[in-house]
Each structure stands twice: as C-alpha cells, then as structure tokens.
Design a protein around this motif. Structure first.
Motif, mmCIF file in Angstrom:
data_model
loop_
_atom_site.group_PDB
_atom_site.id
_atom_site.type_symbol
_atom_site.label_atom_id
_atom_site.label_comp_id
_atom_site.label_asym_id
_atom_site.label_seq_id
_atom_site.Cartn_x
_atom_site.Cartn_y
_atom_site.Cartn_z
ATOM 1 N N THR A 218 -5.080 19.010 103.900
ATOM 2 C CA THR A 218 -3.911 19.227 103.054
ATOM 3 C C THR A 218 -4.431 19.452 101.643
ATOM 4 O OG1 THR A 218 -2.505 17.802 104.416
ATOM 5 C CG2 THR A 218 -1.787 18.229 102.151
ATOM 6 N N CYS A 243 -3.180 9.974 96.760
ATOM 7 C CA CYS A 243 -3.806 10.367 98.027
ATOM 8 C C CYS A 243 -4.919 9.423 98.459
ATOM 9 C CB CYS A 243 -4.341 11.798 97.913
ATOM 10 S SG CYS A 243 -3.051 13.012 97.559
ATOM 11 N N ARG A 246 -4.622 9.020 102.054
ATOM 12 C CA ARG A 246 -4.510 10.275 102.822
ATOM 13 C C ARG A 246 -5.880 10.940 102.879
ATOM 14 N NH1 ARG A 246 0.852 12.751 103.652
ATOM 15 N NH2 ARG A 246 -0.463 14.505 104.286
ATOM 16 N N GLN A 356 3.840 10.157 92.038
ATOM 17 C CA GLN A 356 4.997 9.989 92.904
ATOM 18 C C GLN A 356 5.494 11.327 93.424
ATOM 19 O OE1 GLN A 356 6.425 6.939 93.931
ATOM 20 N NE2 GLN A 356 7.330 8.419 95.375
ATOM 21 N N SER A 359 3.262 12.438 96.216
ATOM 22 C CA SER A 359 3.567 11.671 97.429
ATOM 23 C C SER A 359 4.854 12.179 98.086
ATOM 24 C CB SER A 359 3.707 10.179 97.098
ATOM 25 O OG SER A 359 2.499 9.643 96.610
ATOM 26 N N ASP A 360 5.856 12.488 97.252
ATOM 27 C CA ASP A 360 7.141 12.948 97.785
ATOM 28 C C ASP A 360 7.005 14.254 98.556
ATOM 29 O OD1 ASP A 360 8.357 10.749 96.677
ATOM 30 O OD2 ASP A 360 9.169 11.815 94.935
ATOM 31 N N LEU A 362 4.359 15.569 99.866
ATOM 32 C CA LEU A 362 3.480 15.457 101.031
ATOM 33 C C LEU A 362 4.170 14.773 102.206
ATOM 34 C CD1 LEU A 362 0.081 14.514 99.327
ATOM 35 C CD2 LEU A 362 0.787 16.741 100.225
ATOM 36 N N SER A 363 5.281 14.102 101.935
ATOM 37 C CA SER A 363 5.981 13.401 103.023
ATOM 38 C C SER A 363 7.351 13.990 103.349
ATOM 39 C CB SER A 363 6.160 11.919 102.647
ATOM 40 O OG SER A 363 6.918 11.791 101.455
ATOM 41 N N ASP A 364 7.862 14.903 102.526
ATOM 42 C CA ASP A 364 9.216 15.450 102.717
ATOM 43 C C ASP A 364 9.122 16.912 103.152
ATOM 44 O OD1 ASP A 364 11.859 16.289 102.589
ATOM 45 O OD2 ASP A 364 12.309 15.114 100.794
ATOM 46 N N THR A 365 9.010 17.149 104.434
ATOM 47 C CA THR A 365 8.859 18.519 104.936
ATOM 48 C C THR A 365 10.126 19.343 104.722
ATOM 49 O OG1 THR A 365 9.502 17.763 107.146
ATOM 50 C CG2 THR A 365 7.148 17.866 106.654
ATOM 51 N N CYS A 368 10.069 20.660 101.167
ATOM 52 C CA CYS A 368 9.044 21.704 101.046
ATOM 53 C C CYS A 368 9.504 23.011 101.683
ATOM 54 C CB CYS A 368 7.740 21.242 101.686
ATOM 55 S SG CYS A 368 6.918 19.908 100.788
#
Length: 415
Positions: A218, A243, A246, A356, A359-360, A362-365, A368
């Motif tokens: 990523t 990260c 991650r 933040q 992070s948002d 990278l976790s909210d597909t 995106c």
C-alpha cells in the motif's frame, strides 16, 4: 494572432514553471494563436552555459537572450538583466511582428516587456504565477517585510498598474491585487489545468514497481519538488505514526530539492528507512506510470502566505489519475479540493490530523471509491487546459481594445 511570450526559463529545463508554459503554448496553438517565446538570461543560468540563440522544442520557437553579468553592487545585476532582456524582446519582436507581448512572472520579465511595449507600441499582458517575494521568503533569500521584500512587492503593484491586462494563476492572487487597488475587471484568472490525455488511468510502471519493491504494498506518495513549504517532514512523521502497525504500507517520495538531505536524516532517526523510498527525480514522461503505483497522494503544505495564495498543479494531476489525495487546508488547496468529494483536507501544520487522515483513507474503502470516481470528472469539467486557457481570448481582446477575438471557424465547427 501572434503572441510573444517572455519567460523566466523554459524547456529543456524541467520545473512546474516550464511544464505550465509548455501547456499554455500547446493550448494556444490549438486555439489557432501563433505563440513564440523569448527567455530571460535566467534560462542560461539554469543550464549553466550559453546555448544557441534560437531553439525549436516541440514545434515551438524559443529565442534565447544569453547569460547576464553579475555585479557586486545591490540591484545592479537585476538592472543589467532587465536591460539585456528588453533589447532582446525588441529584436525578436521586429523579427516576429507579434500583436501582443505576454510577460510571465517575475517582474524581471515584466518590466523589460513594458519598456519594449512602449517603444514598439504594443500592448503588454502580465501573467503572475506566484508573488516571487513570497517564494524568496521560503527559500531564505530575504525576510518578509524586509526592504527587498517591500521593494519587490511595490514593483509588482506598479507593473500591474501599467500593464494593459493582468492574468493570474488563482483567485487568491486576484484578491491580493484587488486589495492593492488594481481594478478587478483588469485581472483574469488562468487556472492551472491538466491534459486528460496525458493524465488518465494507466498501468503502473512495471520497471519502477520492481526496482522500488512495491509489489503487494500500500503506497502513500508525494511527487514533486522538496521545497520547505511542502511540509514533507510532517508527512514523514505522520506516516511513521499512522502506519506503525501496517507492515504493507510504504512511503514513496519522488523528486528532490532543498530539504532532501534533511528528510533522509529524519527517516533514519525515526527508524523507518526500510519503508521509505526516495528514488530522486524521474523523467517527466514516466510520471503517469508512477502515479499509477500510488494508492494515496499526500500534499501537506505548511501555512504561509505563498501556500495560502497559490494553487498547486500536482493535486490536479492526481485527481485526473483517479487517485485519493489528502491535503492541508491552506488557501491554495481549498480552491481545488472539496472535502470528501475529490479529496480530503486536514488542518495545516497538524501532524496528528494528517496521521488520522491517513488512517481513515487506508481503512475506508467506500470513501476512497467515491473520491476515485468523482475526482477525474471534476478535473475534466473545470480544470482541463482547454477549459482554463479559453479566457486568453478575452484577455487579449481587452488588451487590444477590441470587442472580441472570435474562435476560428475550424473550432466553431467542432462544437
């Protein structure tokens, strides 16, 4: 109609300045204007040597001025440069017979254009891409409020008063000039743009992907010049925080500049050298393939007068490529980015907020996917070069005191 552009520097040098210039020339050629160019002695300073007096690059003619002399007396070097450039503008104008002189910032180009325009009885358009006194502050050349800063600013105001028309990069610059009592109807924004054919969804650059070890990663990235105002130290720290857990995430910083060594040292101090790739500058034609390697683009510009007033080009390229982007909420970004629609904004200078935001996304597909779908449509609608440069017809018509410069019949037939 022939337009003589006066530029600080040009291709084959690579910079945001030269790429914008080239796109303007291409757009004007499509509009059936006839653009030619004369460059300042600053161009030879960039190449390090005096080259040919005339060059043809991408089917455009570039007249060179030759190098300038350096004097120990304050402002003498600038005076000599302007004198030499004004003589060259007059020489080229007598060869090319232009209808308009179109000087692009800085004022070291604009003042010679005004001198030449007065002698040749030609209208002068002055285009401001940034207030160079503000860039000088970031580079440490001189301080905001110093006598050099105030002198440059007052000369800029004088040039805008005397030019027939003023073109500017964005609304922030226009608002600043209006506060200096430059008439609003004399100022026209020529916004940054992209060519959708140059920046569109494309395959990743396979060679770089293998060379940089990005397969299965990523990738959070930045592509551009490493100026201090870009805030890349904030990005490195935010990446380290966001990260940490991650292991698949890497940070790709493509480019170079004044903060490069500082960033490398910071990466070492944070112990993330195995997760930060800094390959240096790459050929311009390979940039779309590099964008395709990146999942999230970050533009953490620091808050200062320059970034509050000036809009950057790189976020538009990222949007055109359908990329998710995170940017600080400086004024230049707020002109381009609708939070949650074509990108995300975070409070400028706030590393925790940037971490933040990383992070948002990278976790909210779902978020995106929405940005990836919306951003390219927005760029094509509002910021293609064809769209943003169309205003030159009105600018030149006002400078020539004519009612309107009509589109050529060939263009009208296509609409």
């Amino acid at each position: 109609m022939k337009i003589l552009h006066i530029l600080d520097h040009s291709l084959p040098l690579h910079s945001g300045y030269t790429f914008r210039s080239q796109n303007i020339l291409r757009a004007q050629r499509r509009m059936e204007f006839d653009p030619v160019v004369v460059t300042s002695p600053k161009h030879e300073e960039g190449t390090g040597e005096d080259g040919p007096t005339i060059e043809q690059i991408n089917d455009f003619i570039y007249y060179r001025t030759g190098g300038a002399r350096t004097f120990p007396v304050p402002l003498a070097s600038e005076a000599w440069l302007m004198h030499k450039l004004s003589r060259r503008i007059i020489e080229v104008a007598r060869i090319e017979q232009p209808d308009i002189l179109h000087a692009h910032s800085p004022i070291l180009n604009a003042i010679p254009a005004l001198w030449a325009g007065r002698k040749l009885e030609l209208p002068v358009v002055y285009e401001i891409r940034a207030f160079w006194e503000d860039a000088a502050v970031d580079h440490g050349t001189y301080a905001e409020g110093s006598w050099k800063y105030k002198l440059t600013q007052s000369l800029e105001t004088m040039v805008c008063t005397r030019a027939d028309q003023v073109a500017i990069l964005c609304n922030g610059l226009k608002e600043d000039l209006v506060r200096r009592c430059i008439p609003s109807d004399k100022i026209t924004p020529v916004f940054n743009g992209v060519d959708p054919q140059d920046f569109k969804s494309s395959p990743p650059d396979a060679e770089y992907q293998q060379q940089w070890g990005l397969a299965g990663k990523t990738v959070i990235g930045f592509i551009g010049s490493f100026y201090r105002y870009e805030g890349l130290d904030l990005l490195v720290r935010a990446f380290a925080d966001a990260c940490r857990e991650r292991e698949d995430a890497v940070l790709l910083l493509v480019g170079g500049g004044e903060t490069e060594n500082e960033l490398k040292k910071l990466v070492e101090e944070l112990g993330i050298g195995d997760r930060v790739i800094m390959p240096g500058r790459i050929p311009h034609e390979r940039i779309p393939g590099v964008y395709a390697l990146v999942d999230v683009l970050a533009y953490p510009r620091n808050p200062m007068r320059l970034t509050e007033l000036v809009t950057p080009l790189k976020p538009l390229e990222a949007m055109a490529m359908g990329k998710v982007l995170i940017a600080s909420d400086v004024g230049g970004h707020r002109e381009l980015i609708q939070h949650g629609q074509n990108g995300l904004l975070f409070p400028a200078g706030n590393g925790d907020a940037l971490a933040q935001a990383l992070s948002d996304v990278l976790s909210d597909t779902q978020l995106c996917d929405h940005i990836r779908a919306h951003a390219p449509e927005w760029v094509v609608k509002y910021h293609s070069w064809q769209k943003t440069t169309a205003v030159y017809r009105d600018i030149y018509a006002k400078a020539l005191h004519t009612e309107k410069i009509l589109e050529p019949q060939s263009a009208q037939g296509k609409s």
